[in-house]
Design an enzyme around this catalytic site. Structure first.
Site, PDB file in Angstrom:
ATOM      1  N   ALA A 642       5.086  -8.024  -1.522  1.00  0.00           N
ATOM      2  CA  ALA A 642       4.988  -8.795  -2.774  1.00  0.00           C
ATOM      3  C   ALA A 642       5.720 -10.134  -2.634  1.00  0.00           C
ATOM      4  O   ALA A 642       5.292 -11.007  -1.890  1.00  0.00           O
ATOM      5  CB  ALA A 642       5.520  -7.977  -3.949  1.00  0.00           C
ATOM      6  N   ASP A 709      -3.022   2.183   1.518  1.00  0.00           N
ATOM      7  CA  ASP A 709      -2.483   0.871   1.136  1.00  0.00           C
ATOM      8  C   ASP A 709      -1.399   0.444   2.116  1.00  0.00           C
ATOM      9  O   ASP A 709      -1.327  -0.728   2.531  1.00  0.00           O
ATOM     10  CB  ASP A 709      -1.931   0.929  -0.284  1.00  0.00           C
ATOM     11  N   LYS A 713      -1.220  -2.820   4.903  1.00  0.00           N
ATOM     12  CA  LYS A 713      -0.072  -3.712   5.083  1.00  0.00           C
ATOM     13  C   LYS A 713       0.429  -3.680   6.527  1.00  0.00           C
ATOM     14  O   LYS A 713       0.802  -4.716   7.093  1.00  0.00           O
ATOM     15  CB  LYS A 713       1.051  -3.310   4.129  1.00  0.00           C
TER      16      LYS A 713
END
Length: 859
Positions: A642, A709, A713
């Site tokens: 993020a 997910d 990444k």
């Protein structure tokens, strides 16, 4: 008071009701609120001085006309600004009083036939005083508390070497005592510029550029962070644009460079304005009241030479070149001293001096209007030498222009003088005299005035000053943001852009605006950028569950609708002349072809969406190759961690020549929360159901528990450090058995308790070994793995708690003690912040190339 700033508004910025409204907007936007120094309304000082001179000439009609014009000009200003009757009447009374005083002083001058400097100062001072009171009242009427403080209470002068100079110690003491308490109360202090208290207690004026000088004196006295001069120009320029059409605004200058330019004809700034700022190292900004989005010129002591050895050219016209010549001057001491002594006695200031080593001549430059008087003074001083032929003649050539070539980078760099004279020779411009100081900061040339425009153009081209700033930069740096996706991240990003808009514009000199928004319901765009209210309205619609366009609710539309809208949006916007367009993808759709289309249409790209980056390796490489070919940026910091600077850290390691050996990452806030709950003895099923209820998981929690997910990444990190891999190469361990993979979300939540015993046993076994379970991605030369690991409680990953993310980097330089990046790694706000950092990087710098190049250790 370290963040205090001083705003000075010039005569044009105070010249009308509309101009004062713009000045109010600059005050309102500033945080913290500044101290404001104001000049008289444009034309008022000349009007006042003209009234005094008309009185001296015995012309009462001209005096009455001037007094009436002074009164009417200010009453008209008040009528356009102050609607409240009581405040308006008070200001009108103030104007009437000042106009009455002006008439009385002028009558005294007419009767006595005497106009002293003290009287002139008293007449001129009222222009700044009246408009400062009007501005202070206007600010208060508009909801910005303000207070007028007269400059004579805080600025003081003393007599030094037969001239007035600020008493700096007293200015500092009185300014701090009088102004700081008001500033601390949140008030905008409004001070009239141009005036101060003289040594005898009477009002004095500070001369040309006096209000700028007032502002810099206050900045020094108050220890301000910066001082901004709001004028009607964008800043100091590389040359006079009237003579050199391709002149550019200078982004920054050193104090010394600015002083040289100011001395040699740059009328925007007086050289003494910088003097109070230099020892305190307070930066000075020149900006345009009528073009506030442009960052202007910054003048400071930390400015280096830069890429260009010469930064600017300037010229003084209507000059005269006077020479004192004679063979009998050789070796005769005192000729130069007597020359300049005679000029000083006659009241003439010299702007350039040149003398040949033979001592047979000495020449200098004075204003052309003073030339005859200067020649008479020299002829009288050297009458005996002229008669005895020791001096052959005192000659004058006019009109000439002085051209100054200025730049810090000239010092110590060979060839600058040659590059200065060569283009003039090519353009057949004859140099009549030349001078250069030992500092090598300035080369000054005297040429015929008719040759000056041609000379300036030739020098500007020779030093490539038209390239100092791209033409597009006259509108400021920035980005035109296309927002693809209006979910939680997209809305958080839009709000961050709204809330920081003033900071971007004034502190960073950036114009960042949202020009389009798109979701499954369609798209809307505004070529010049949505206003603050317009963008807020769009956000309100989305938060109310309404579509951007049309009647169908967004929730009723399929993901395919968004994939269809994207190409339509890119095609529509690609035809518009957008400034530095940035396509920002904050969706979760598989849209690698759309990203390619955006790049082909000239958009920079910022991704929070991971899917385009986990496309097949060949497609991934093709995207970055296209970006490089088009000179565009493709940035994706928010896809991993993020808002954490994970990818930026890898970039800095690469630039420093380091090599990555292993990356261990806890990259899921949701799974981090679950692991922490297990540490605390919470059953796995209870932790999952709580996370689902709190919105930490996707609507189907299996999407998080599958580990895919994290796998995406991990692949992005691996490719960033130079590995070639596919998503299928990542070994993924899900947190549920294959038998549960096809269950619906409701069915899975009903049966997740079947996993409790297994997780409880694993937690207990690890606890005996002082270990904890963490869901991590491990990237090594041998491959990529994503799954549960038992790690030491004392390790960086073992100490990680809750939804925080972490990346641990083992490199050649960080082996036994790895580099650790830890912090909030989930949530709309932090993800939007990561996206925003990428947008700002594009807005402020050259395009970034592909991320490859940081090699995995192959030993």
């Amino acid at each position: 008071m370290t963040r205090l700033q001083i705003f000075k508004f010039g005569g044009t910025s105070m010249g009308s009701a509309e101009a004062l409204r713009l000045a109010f907007a600059r005050i309102q936007e500033a945080r913290p609120r500044p101290v404001a120094v104001v000049s008289a309304m444009s034309g008022v000082t000349d009007l006042l001085l003209g009234a005094a001179r008309s009185a001296l000439e015995g012309d009462p009609e001209a005096v009455r006309a001037a007094v009436g014009a002074f009164r009417d000009k200010h009453l008209q200003l008040i009528a356009g600004l102050v609607p409240r009757r009581a405040a308006r009447l008070a200001l009108e009374a103030l104007v009437d009083e000042s106009a009455g005083e002006l008439a009385a002083v002028c009558e005294s001058v007419r009767v006595l036939r005497e106009l002293t400097p003290r009287t002139l100062d008293a007449v001129a001072a009222r222009g700044e005083r009246v408009v400062a009171r009007v501005f202070a009242e206007f600010l208060t009427e508009r909801g910005v508390p303000a207070e007028y403080v007269d400059a004579t209470e805080i600025l003081f002068t003393e007599r030094t070497l037969d001239s007035l100079w600020p008493d700096l110690a007293r200015c500092e003491k009185e300014s701090r005592k009088r102004l700081l308490p008001l500033v601390k109360k949140g008030k905008v202090v409004v001070v009239p510029g141009f005036i101060a208290t003289g040594p005898d207690g009477q009002v004095v004026t500070l001369g040309r550029g006096g209000s700028d000088f007032s502002a810099s004196l206050l900045a020094r006295s108050l220890g301000a962070q910066k001082v901004t001069l709001w004028k009607e120009v964008d800043g100091l320029m590389t040359a006079d644009p009237k003579a050199v059409p391709d002149a550019r605004v200078l982004p920054e200058l050193h104090y010394r460079e600015a002083a040289e330019l100011a001395y040699y004809g740059a009328k925007v700034l007086h050289p003494r304005t910088m003097v109070p700022l230099i020892d305190r190292q307070i930066p000075l900004f020149l900006r345009n009241s009528f073009n506030p989005s442009f960052s202007g010129t910054r003048i400071a002591g930390d400015v280096g030479a830069g890429e260009y050895p010469v930064k600017a050219l300037t010229a003084i016209h209507a000059q005269a070149l006077i020479s004192v010549e004679g063979k009998g001057m050789l070796g005769v001491p005192g000729i130069a001293a007597r020359t300049f002594g005679a000029l000083s006695k006659a009241g003439h200031s010299v702007s350039m001096i040149s003398q040949a080593s033979s001592e047979a001549s000495i020449c200098f430059v004075v204003p052309a209007a003073e030339a005859d008087d200067a020649v008479r003074a020299l002829s009288q001083a050297f009458a005996a030498e002229l008669e005895g032929k020791v001096i052959d003649a005192v000659k004058v050539e006019r009109p000439v222009s002085l051209l100054a070539v200025v730049g810090l980078g000239m010092a110590g760099r060979p060839g600058i003088a040659a590059r200065t004279t060569a283009p003039l020779a090519r353009d057949k411009v004859n140099i009549r005299a030349i001078a250069q100081g030992s500092s090598e900061l300035n080369i000054t040339l005297a040429v015929k005035e008719a040759d000056a425009p041609r000379a300036l153009k030739a020098l500007h081209a020779e030093f490539q000053l038209d390239k100092l700033r791209p033409v597009a930069d006259t509108h400021g740096r920035g980005a035109s943001v296309v927002l693809f996706g209006t979910g939680q991240i997209g809305r958080a990003l839009a709000r961050q852009l709204i809330h920081q808009e003033t900071y971007f514009r004034h502190d960073l000199g950036l114009q960042v605006s949202v020009v389009a928004a798109c979701d499954r319901s369609g798209f809307v765009f505004e070529e010049k950028g949505f206003s603050r209210d317009g963008l807020e309205s769009l956000l309100a619609r989305k938060e109310a569950g309404k579509p951007l366009v049309g009647k169908k609710k967004t929730a009723d539309l399929a993901e395919g609708d968004l994939q269809k809208r994207g190409p339509e949006l890119v095609k529509a916007l690609g035809a518009l002349p957008l400034a530095n367009p940035v396509f920002v993808d904050v969706t979760a759709v598989d849209d690698a072809p759309l990203i390619r289309q955006a790049l082909e249409r000239g958009f920079h790209v910022v991704l929070a969406n991971k899917k385009p980056l986990v496309a097949p390796q060949a497609q991934y490489e093709a995207l970055f190759a296209l970006a490089k070919e088009r000179g565009l940026s493709l940035r994706y910091e928010a896809t991993v961690g993020a808002g954490l600077p994970v990818l930026d850290t890898l970039k800095k390691l690469r630039e420093a020549g380091d090599r990555v050996q292993t990356v261990v990452g806890a990259l899921s806030g949701t799974l981090g929360y679950l692991m922490t709950q297990l540490d605390e003895g919470v059953p796995f099923s209870e932790a999952v159901r709580t996370a689902h209820k709190l919105g930490y998981t996707e609507p189907d929690p299996k999407d998080d528990l599958s580990g895919m997910d994290v796998a995406r990444k991990a692949l992005i990190l691996a490719r960033t450090i130079g590995m070639k891999a596919e998503l299928s190469d990542v070994a993924v361990e899900p947190l549920f058995p294959a038998s549960m993979a096809k269950l619906s979300a409701a069915e899975f939540l009903a049966r997740v308790g079947e996993l409790d015993a297994d997780f409880a046993a694993r937690v207990a076994e690890n606890k005996r070994q002082k270990k904890v379970l963490r869901y991590v991605a491990r990237i090594e030369k041998s491959g990529l793995r994503v799954g549960l690991e038992a790690v030491s409680e004392a390790s960086p990953t073992g100490r990680l708690k809750g939804p925080d993310n972490q990346v641990v980097l083992y490199t050649d330089r960080y082996k036994a003690n790895p580099l650790v990046v830890t912090g909030p790694g989930a949530g709309a706000e932090v993800t939007a912040a990561g996206v925003l950092n990428d947008i700002l990087a594009i807005a402020t710098s050259a395009p970034a190339g592909p991320p490859s190049g940081l090699r995995v250790n192959s030993r």
